[in-house]
Design an enzyme around this catalytic site. Structure first.
Site, PDB file in Angstrom:
ATOM      1  N   ARG B 104       0.829  -1.225   0.000  1.00 24.78           N
ATOM      2  CA  ARG B 104       0.000   0.000   0.000  1.00 24.78           C
ATOM      3  C   ARG B 104       0.853   1.260   0.000  1.00 24.78           C
ATOM      4  O   ARG B 104       0.585   2.214  -0.731  1.00 24.78           O
ATOM      5  CB  ARG B 104      -0.918  -0.021   1.231  1.00 24.78           C
ATOM      6  CG  ARG B 104      -1.871   1.136   1.374  1.00 24.78           C
ATOM      7  CD  ARG B 104      -3.036   1.109   0.387  1.00 24.78           C
ATOM      8  NE  ARG B 104      -2.781   1.876  -0.807  1.00 24.78           N
ATOM      9  CZ  ARG B 104      -3.114   1.498  -2.037  1.00 24.78           C
ATOM     10  NH1 ARG B 104      -3.725   0.348  -2.237  1.00 24.78           N
ATOM     11  NH2 ARG B 104      -2.834   2.246  -3.061  1.00 24.78           N
ATOM     12  N   LYS B 139       3.262  25.370  -3.560  1.00 26.87           N
ATOM     13  CA  LYS B 139       1.985  24.785  -3.113  1.00 26.87           C
ATOM     14  C   LYS B 139       2.040  23.255  -3.174  1.00 26.87           C
ATOM     15  O   LYS B 139       1.266  22.608  -3.879  1.00 26.87           O
ATOM     16  CB  LYS B 139       0.840  25.335  -3.981  1.00 26.87           C
ATOM     17  CG  LYS B 139       0.690  26.844  -3.825  1.00 26.87           C
ATOM     18  CD  LYS B 139      -0.474  27.417  -4.629  1.00 26.87           C
ATOM     19  CE  LYS B 139      -0.571  28.929  -4.387  1.00 26.87           C
ATOM     20  NZ  LYS B 139      -1.628  29.577  -5.180  1.00 26.87           N
ATOM     21  N   LYS B 171       6.355  39.462  -2.936  1.00 28.55           N
ATOM     22  CA  LYS B 171       4.965  39.226  -3.281  1.00 28.55           C
ATOM     23  C   LYS B 171       4.081  40.394  -2.879  1.00 28.55           C
ATOM     24  O   LYS B 171       4.521  41.332  -2.197  1.00 28.55           O
ATOM     25  CB  LYS B 171       4.477  37.938  -2.599  1.00 28.55           C
ATOM     26  CG  LYS B 171       5.384  36.742  -2.898  1.00 28.55           C
ATOM     27  CD  LYS B 171       4.701  35.434  -2.601  1.00 28.55           C
ATOM     28  CE  LYS B 171       3.635  35.143  -3.644  1.00 28.55           C
ATOM     29  NZ  LYS B 171       3.060  33.796  -3.498  1.00 28.55           N
ATOM     30  N   GLU B 205       6.410  40.331  -7.831  1.00 26.02           N
ATOM     31  CA  GLU B 205       5.047  40.097  -8.319  1.00 26.02           C
ATOM     32  C   GLU B 205       4.354  41.419  -8.619  1.00 26.02           C
ATOM     33  O   GLU B 205       4.390  42.341  -7.805  1.00 26.02           O
ATOM     34  CB  GLU B 205       4.260  39.340  -7.224  1.00 26.02           C
ATOM     35  CG  GLU B 205       2.796  39.106  -7.576  1.00 26.02           C
ATOM     36  CD  GLU B 205       2.053  38.331  -6.469  1.00 26.02           C
ATOM     37  OE1 GLU B 205       2.707  37.837  -5.520  1.00 26.02           O
ATOM     38  OE2 GLU B 205       0.815  38.245  -6.552  1.00 26.02           O
TER      39      GLU B 205
END
Lengths: 287, 287, 287, 287, 287, 287
Positions: B104, B139, B171, B205
């Site tokens: 598994r 992410k 950012k 950004e």
């Protein structure tokens, strides 16, 4: 309000978050260190950019707790709540640098866990009113099992066994190997019953109706019905006749889940809850 | 044949797999211990039940290597190969009990990583012939970053920065916080350039075209164009005029990726590669 | 007052200190346990027995925080301060037994880190008024890189890349190996530029002036000039002509650092800052 | 040939090296990965660029063993050997990429440990023919005590206690604290003797001659004579009169070590061996 | 009141308890989670169901501190106290779920450690008035040495060396191996004295009276008299004649301990204190 | 020959042994290092000095495997074998220094585990011919649960649940807390059945006969009969009447075990197997 308990101690949760932070931080956040004075304070809200079921708030809070004890986290909602697009589920304040550094990891946890809870809730809704209970599987992301199974509970589902040591599940491959050695299906099940810890039920996977009588005779407490369409499931339930619990598994989708449940099984397990839920869109908005 | 290097040492890979095994095994596999004699041998193949790009074979092999050195793993394909439905990508043999216990976890790794590689490959195919390079984001699943970024490379994509310490990315939230203190966008970028390590480029950004001149003036090496439709991207590329690299990010899907690329950007980053790829259907068939 | 940020979270710092304490403590401080009643309190000051630049106060404080939360530490100075002989930089009070047990480790950290900061400050002073920036190297003590690079910043220096993953540096040995395979210097640099992460600059080591044009043509962002005397450095800077940053490295001492800087290089790197600084003489005086 | 045993098991040595490698590698060696094909092989030698005493070969070998089992390391010398400038002490071969990635860490260990061994050997030479034994102190680099004490042995020195649990050493600060409570020096020493484990000798620090009779009366086995010039040491030795071992400590340099030894002390301890040795110049030359 | 100091820092104690909790908890307490609401509070007392000497209260307290900071623990007695049947040694209150989950582990520690302390106290009582000191051995439970040696101190005993690095003990097997190489007993002891750290005494095991003169001549500080009945011990003490400490070891029981002590030995060591003490009967009674 | 499987992977076993070795070794075996040349070889046998059941051979072997791969261990018996006084169960050879250093820890494991196996075997013998199965409890030594439960199996016993997550056991304290909230015994059991994982049986503790009907009505699968003498147990078995399994627990000794079994219970659990077994006398004899 339904309360879902996270089954990780503060200790274990922080250990897990610590490893994930190390993975993202490396030796430091070069951008924030270059730009933001450590004394600058900021405040922000965690906002759901789409509707869904919340899961992971204590995990996101732990990210900041581990990173910087000066950060204050206040949840406006609890894990398990269904919220609308635009909902602010938590508020966070403290050193701006720490908020910027921890943002991505906190969101990565929230987005994944809320994605799982939201998908789970849709299945649960499908099953509403039938007697069937939705359960997850061991098809979780390596390293995140406790959190992902928690997210399933946040979405209203139940958990199957956590791992290999807390449940007996005789699968097709076990049966195949024993078969090659001349052990019949019934004998295999009986052997499992005799040798397994006395506190565990014995569950056995079947993929054909004619196996049912054997596994019941061997002493199975639960029959896992693998990859059967709803009419076959109904026939299986009839054959089991209450002598064991029944679980439908394999090939279950949102489209056929209700039909499967209406076939009368006790449990429906869905691997996609944890292995294929998409991340929910959640952001951190600074004020 | 293209070779993709896994950037984890044997040591690190085994440490990671060890933690994941502990999570699944708990204190032991009660079913297998009850049923299968330790001396019984078995053989099986890892089969792709749907077409896709292979990723994770060395990880699956490491699962068995950590669990039981007596298990032999032989790959028939290499990570990065595109294979058809039904392809056997590896063969495994050894003590049946160990194969059953490790199955598994090995599949959990393979299914997730191959899912990412397969989705990546579809994006790469969309971009073929344009000059744009497909990159991932931060992410990723907490704890699996190195493996997931490896899977992106298996699918033909490239990696953005690994974490916060090996790339400067200013950012919107950085800019917002500095702005509240009266620091202009251009000054913020200049500050990043001055304070950041000299070996790192500065990426900034922007979400409006009128910010471009400021960030270039501040010394940005790369301009991240956030959430802009293709025509706006084209205009942005025209404004940057080769003075910096350009990266399109946010809202990119398989449907619009090619149009974005044709707008002339150098890089296209897609978070969904790692946060929302579904698991591929892969199984272990015993002979 | 200049503030130098330590780039280790409380968590990481404590983990590091914990390992070092275990190394010194073994199973307990037999002398102190034999002599000092746990209820006896004491107070002492950390005194610089020679002039220097302070570095390591939060580390020394962490030693006592990990050892015994009842110990109170109060810094009178901040890391980065230059202090005179006899200065008391911190005051410490609490259970006498804990002060005695933690004393040596706290001082070991302070003496080494302040030694590095002090040596760094002397180099920085040499470079004053030139445009050159002093940077460290990867020649640090295994296990102490973050702390030693922090000490360099305390002394007024800057940090080169932290490790192998956050900076591209093509060294002589890379070039030698590629050369043996028939790859020219220019082609090697171009390959690095194409394959390295897009957020990193490419730095290339040269030890002859005639290599400069090739590495610039290959796309180098920074040229490391290895082991060149000041006049050769000046010629190198002239040849580079602003097309890349320049870094002097190798054989730099306090005696020749200023001349090298005046040759016009942007950066001067000195391994001795971390590999050969001597410990500063610092003691703990009980009242 | 004298053989010096390293007191770390393979296990512990690899754990230590593993942490140091992680510190340097981060998520991978971007330069080498961009440039060097994993199948390229190389060979190099570890060369002493200045004369000195070798220490750390098994540690450097462990770096490569942990990094890549395919690397072959062959030592030409043993730790403890004195070698001339230009000596090749070891040969290394295997995948070029692994040699390049591990080079710096291996050299960092070798340079520091050989630096300590070399400085130690100079002190040992000074003491030759006197009856005094050179010993180290607890002033080691946090995290490297076992290795640094090993390097002292490689240089011909002996080790003082490893840490706080394997030796009783009553220091000035212990005596000061007990004094404030009205415990006399003699009573303090007697208390240490009574309460300390019966397998340990009791060593007591004195900084004045008039303390000697008290510490002997209290039962001291060893008297540490702190910061005394040679003539005072001689007087101290006369006062002790063979009733205890004597150790000179504090302010010992290469210039005065022999005079101290000739004063008749049994042991001379020097903190600088480990806290202020400079790194030896050692390189890795690829063929 | 005699105070016994636990020689584990809070840090180390919690790390130890954390591992033990993980062992018992697995992924969670399924019974308590199914039954008890997290908000329910409870209170209980830790009661000795038989008389004995208390040991382990801080360890039991640490179990709950690690598990749930909301639990309050208040000791009514201190480790080292002798208490009667029925005594409540501590009171505990907080979330009922946490009390139920931590109960077993807390009791497991208390029962074992108090069992050791109680057995030790019986031996100490036997020796009362003789000059002999009772000491333990290295025959402790793997992983619990510090705690078990602490329990011995709680019972009024003393500790022999903690492990292999803080005491020199030349045993029969050392002597046998050296003997096979032609090294005499006296020479072996002399070698140990010369090579061992100068801060440690040398203890040597003998099993025949005729070995005593040799080990004294070799420089032994302590003579371990192995498996000798009281009259032989008395003769041994006479032969040693104060030139070394004497320790009786092997075959000592409650029945013969006093006779051995009266033979005049300085130390009596008993392995059964830690390897064969039975657990004391202690329970947690909820109010 | 009966084979008992150890449920720890090589990996886990070595990690456990590594911690225990570190505890004993500290920074090194000073005696052996002082005396024994690393090149000297030796051979010895592990001898049972009293009759008993062997348990722990793979653990003792792991001690030497971790300490020094050059040591060869050869078992002459298997765990689970009953052997007579004087039996040599294993032979060991290799560097004498390593044999001397690892001896004590290897024996500490063997003596404790064989002690448990031997005591277990005596209980099993008492129960022979009755239908009752002997099981252990959670009253194990913290940190050694897997090994001690393995020793129980070596002695012929079975294992109760491993920990809190792989078995539902509603105890008196659970019932007391629910009772205070007005939840009846039957309702409490029903709640456990509904909320617990579907793969686990529900076991409930009763200490009075009149509780039996309630717990059966609530859905208990197993009834734990606490501290009841044999005649009461017989009455309880009659009342349960095959509707659930029965387990006798509390106050069971070698003297009354058979009578309890003959009362007809299915299981008998004995805490003393693990918490109060005395160590067996086992030694290592060098040739």
């Amino acid at each position: 309000m339904r309360v879902v308990a996270i089954q990780l101690s503060t200790d274990e949760l922080q250990a897990q978050v610590r490893r994930a932070l190390a993975e993202d931080l490396g030796w430091g956040d070069v951008t924030t260190q270059a730009l933001v004075d450590p004394t600058v304070q900021a405040r922000g809200v965690v906002a759901f950019r789409e509707a869904g079921v919340v899961a992971g708030l204590p995990v996101a809070a732990a990210v900041f707790a581990v990173l910087d004890p000066a950060v204050r986290w206040q949840s406006h909602h609890a894990d398990g709540d269904a919220v609308a697009t635009g909902t602010s589920v938590a508020e966070i304040s403290g050193p701006a640098a720490s908020l910027l550094t921890g943002e991505r990891l906190a969101l990565n946890y929230l987005q994944r866990l809320s994605g799982i809870a939201t998908l789970t809730a849709r299945y649960v809704q499908e099953l509403e009113g039938t007697g069937a209970r939705l359960v997850d599987t061991r098809k979780t992301t390596p390293g995140l099992r406790s959190l992902e199974k928690y997210a399933v509970r946040c979405g209203g589902g139940s958990n199957h066994r956590h791992g290999l040591s807390d449940g007996v599940l005789v699968k097709d491959n076990h049966i195949a190997i024993l078969g090659r050695q001349g052990v019949s299906l019934q004998a295999a099940v009986a052997r499992a019953r005799a040798a397994a810890p006395h506190g565990l039920r014995v569950e056995v996977e079947v993929d054909r109706l004619d196996q049912i009588e054997d596994v019941i005779a061997g002493g199975a407490d639960i029959v896992l019905l693998d990859n059967m369409p709803a009419p076959v499931l109904a026939e299986a339930v009839r054959l089991v006749a209450g002598r064991a619990l029944t679980e439908a598994s394999g090939g279950i989708t949102l489209a056929n889940a209700r039909a499967c449940a209406e076939a009368g099984v006790d449990l429906i397990s869905v691997g996609a809850l944890t292995h294929s839920a998409r991340a929910l869109d959640i952001g951190l908005d600074f004020e």
